[in-house]
Enzyme design. Structure first.
Site, PDB file in Angstrom:
ATOM      1  N   VAL A 367       0.822  -1.206   0.000  1.00 52.92           N
ATOM      2  CA  VAL A 367       0.000   0.000   0.000  1.00 52.92           C
ATOM      3  C   VAL A 367       0.858   1.258   0.000  1.00 52.92           C
ATOM      4  CG1 VAL A 367      -1.638   1.328   1.390  1.00 52.92           C
ATOM      5  CG2 VAL A 367      -1.986  -1.125   1.053  1.00 52.92           C
ATOM      6  N   ASP A 368       1.901   1.299   0.808  1.00 53.64           N
ATOM      7  CA  ASP A 368       2.698   2.512   0.954  1.00 53.64           C
ATOM      8  C   ASP A 368       3.396   2.881  -0.359  1.00 53.64           C
ATOM      9  OD1 ASP A 368       3.129   4.518   2.779  1.00 53.64           O
ATOM     10  OD2 ASP A 368       4.943   3.643   3.616  1.00 53.64           O
ATOM     11  N   ASP A 369       4.013   1.898  -1.006  1.00 52.09           N
ATOM     12  CA  ASP A 369       4.658   2.183  -2.290  1.00 52.09           C
ATOM     13  C   ASP A 369       3.640   2.546  -3.356  1.00 52.09           C
ATOM     14  OD1 ASP A 369       7.696   1.663  -2.280  1.00 52.09           O
ATOM     15  OD2 ASP A 369       6.911   0.014  -1.098  1.00 52.09           O
ATOM     16  N   THR A 371       0.648   4.097  -2.947  1.00 53.30           N
ATOM     17  CA  THR A 371       0.195   5.485  -2.802  1.00 53.30           C
ATOM     18  C   THR A 371       1.301   6.453  -3.190  1.00 53.30           C
ATOM     19  OG1 THR A 371       0.784   5.436  -0.446  1.00 53.30           O
ATOM     20  CG2 THR A 371      -1.494   4.962  -1.010  1.00 53.30           C
ATOM     21  N   ARG A 451      -0.746   7.897   6.044  1.00 54.88           N
ATOM     22  CA  ARG A 451      -0.162   8.342   4.773  1.00 54.88           C
ATOM     23  C   ARG A 451      -1.138   8.161   3.628  1.00 54.88           C
ATOM     24  NH1 ARG A 451       5.466   7.305   6.415  1.00 54.88           N
ATOM     25  NH2 ARG A 451       5.502   5.156   5.662  1.00 54.88           N
TER      26      ARG A 451
END
Length: 631
Positions: A367-369, A371, A451
């Site tokens: 998810v972090d990469d 977004t 984030r």
């Protein structure tokens, strides 16, 4: 209002450095320095495979030796109080195996003395440390790891492997294969560590007796031959499980640590040391070598660094039309993933579309990469309507698939995980190793959720008035600590989580005077250092409460300032002191600049992202100027 000239000069300096560091293909390839575990394990692997690459082995060994402490130990981070037993065991073992020292040289004598003072090798608790000692013939295999493969890969398994996180599975499967075969391979050049155990018993003390009883029962059942066919089929399925998850560079889900374990598991299954597959896997591990230091990374961070650095540069005013940012966007576009993988087990009705962490990651999006990549690519999707591009439809569709993937990954509690939606829960007692509770599952976390909310609010202008996003706000608020802080899983730790939470909540419309927001801002101010900056010990990540570092680091200072700037309509003396401290921290060439503020495995792996001293300071300095200083 403070003088903005030093801020603008630092932004210009960092920008010029980054433009020089960008690779021709548009990516940034900065080191993901996760300590010495991977380097130690690599030396052991090469020796076991009898690969005599002496210059490479020596370069790894010299780096390891350079970090030994005066008392003979090695630390995971600068302020670790008494050294680290597991890190010392791995490092000293690797140095002996490399041939850099003999057992009678002072560094090894001191290391051995330290290890025995801490109870000897029987007291090591890290999974990787125990596995390498067992697989290389220095210790008995822990009974806790001898889970019969039919339990995991049988026709009707008794334990659902997919209740574990993907990164846990990648390490556990090859380990269980080795443990079940009691595989041990001691190379002719291997040192003898038997007297590094105190009482002569080559066993680990965190292996509960009940597991020994289970192992004896399993062995008895195996001797009857009643389940021989099922067992044979389970071994084949376990092997195929690993083979199906090899990435294009022949690493297991791009993790060097998991790939090393898989190589050892293949040896246990009868593969030849120099089979083409094992040779490709060794080459894949070596491709994870940092460019600026002799260090094998757990995984490389090209996608994350490229997405975040290009976004930070855009925020400073570098136009999206610049060659550097267009080149970065081109790199990111082709790294979008198109394959269904393990994430689809708990999210079956969503097409692929996420991004992973590493250059060759095709099977393990997060998810972090995702977004970060979506935010970096957004200007090019928006502009394509008027730019006369021929691939407008393709760009829009691809970007939308990425957004849909991120939105679909939200858990039922309203938060976002890293890699996989949450299924059923792993029994807490299944793994008894250091940090197992943090790595075994992949739950929602405040920092990733915040984030994601920040992206949805700042870039897509969504607000908490949406009942769907209101659930996510409730999740974040429910995780706030009594003192006002939030724990961040993927950064150190409460400073990271609190700064992210304040940014995420306010970006989607939570008011600055909300009680939770006021309490969090007050907590950040209460831990501000005398020099105006912020610094938090990696120990926080392990003990799960805030522990001060008593020094300021660039990234943690930036995280705290991000949260305060987000909730402060006007600049304050505390914020201005923080900005000055950030500028000073960036100019210091001491341990605070390289202190590991990235979290890997609590108690075992901490990460110094080289990119952290660019991404977060750039975003913080530009945020201050945009909010308080005009254009």
């Amino acid at each position: 209002m403070m003088d903005l000239k030093p801020l603008r000069e630092k932004i210009e300096q960092l920008t010029e450095e980054l433009l020089r560091l960008q690779s021709p293909d548009g990516a940034w390839r900065l080191c993901f320095d996760d300590g010495l575990t991977t380097d130690s394990n690599m030396i052991m692997l090469l020796r076991i495979l009898n690969i005599a690459d002496e210059p490479f082995i020596r370069s790894l060994a010299i780096r390891i030796a350079s970090q030994q402490q005066p008392d003979g130990s090695w630390k995971l981070y600068h302020d670790e109080r008494e050294g680290n037993l597991d890190a010392t065991a791995e490092a000293a073992y690797a140095l002996l195996y490399a041939g850099l020292y003999t057992p009678y040289d002072a560094p090894i004598v001191n290391a051995k003395k330290y290890i025995r003072s801490r109870g000897g090798l029987a007291e090591v608790k890290s999974l990787l440390t125990q596995v390498w000692l067992s697989a290389s013939g220095q210790a008995e295999w822990p009974n806790a790891l001898r889970v019969p493969l039919p339990f995991l890969f049988g026709e009707h398994p008794l334990f659902d492997l997919f209740t574990l996180s993907g990164h846990a599975r990648a390490h556990i499967v090859p380990t269980v294969i080795m443990a079940n075969s009691l595989y041990a391979r001691r190379a002719p050049s291997a040192p003898d560590l038997s007297d590094w155990f105190i009482d002569g018993h080559l066993e680990f003390k965190n292996d509960p007796p009940i597991f020994a009883a289970f192992s004896a029962l399993f062995d008895t059942i195996a001797q009857t031959g009643l389940f021989a066919d099922a067992s044979h089929e389970a071994w084949k399925r376990a092997e195929q499980y690993m083979l199906d998850r090899l990435e294009p560079n022949s690493t297991l889900l791009t993790f060097s640590t998991a790939t090393m374990l898989m190589i050892m598991a293949l040896l246990a299954l009868g593969y030849d040391d120099h089979s083409p597959l094992i040779s490709r896997m060794v080459a894949g591990i070596r491709s994870l070598l940092c460019r600026d230091r002799p260090h094998i990374q757990v995984a490389s961070a090209e996608v994350w660094d490229t997405a975040m650095l290009s976004y930070a540069l855009r925020e400073t005013g570098l136009p999206p039309s610049s060659f550097a940012l267009r080149n970065a966007a081109a790199y990111l576009k082709v790294r979008q993933q198109t394959k269904l993988a393990d994430w689809a087990i708990h999210n079956p009705d969503t097409p692929p579309g996420g991004w992973g962490f590493s250059d060759v990651n095709t099977l393990y999006p997060d998810v972090d990469d995702s977004t970060a990549a979506l935010r970096s690519l957004l200007p090019y999707v928006a502009e394509s309507d008027t730019a006369g591009a021929t691939n407008i439809e393709d760009d829009h569709a691809a970007w939308q698939r990425g957004l849909n993937w991120v939105m679909s990954m939200r858990n039922d509690d309203g938060g976002w995980p890293a890699f996989e939606r949450q299924g059923s829960t792993t029994p807490p007692s299944f793994l008894t190793f250091e940090g197992a509770a943090d790595i075994a599952v992949d739950p929602s976390t405040v920092d990733l959720t915040a984030r994601t909310l920040y992206f949805l609010g700042k870039e897509l202008h969504l607000t908490s008035s949406s009942s769907w996003l209101e659930d996510s706000v409730r999740y974040v608020l429910s995780q706030q600590q009594k003192d006002g802080s939030w724990y961040g899983r993927w950064g150190i730790a409460y400073t990271h989580g609190t700064g992210a939470a304040l940014q995420g909540l306010t970006a989607i419309g939570v008011a600055n005077d909300h009680p939770a927001v006021r309490k969090a801002a007050a907590w950040l101010l209460s831990i501000q250092n005398a020099d105006g900056g912020w610094g938090e010990s990696c120990l926080s990540d392990k003990v799960k409460h805030y522990v001060p570092l008593h020094a300021s680091t660039p990234s943690q200072t930036a995280w705290a300032l991000d949260g305060l700037i987000a909730v402060s309509p006007k600049s304050t003396p505390a914020i201005e002191r923080g900005i000055k401290a950030l500028l000073q921290a960036l100019d210091r060439n001491d341990w605070t600049y390289t202190y590991p503020t990235g979290a890997g495995l609590p108690g075992s792996i901490y990460v110094h992202y080289v990119s952290n001293n660019y991404i977060w300071p750039l975003l913080t300095l530009t945020s201050y100027i945009h909010k308080y200083g005009g254009n």
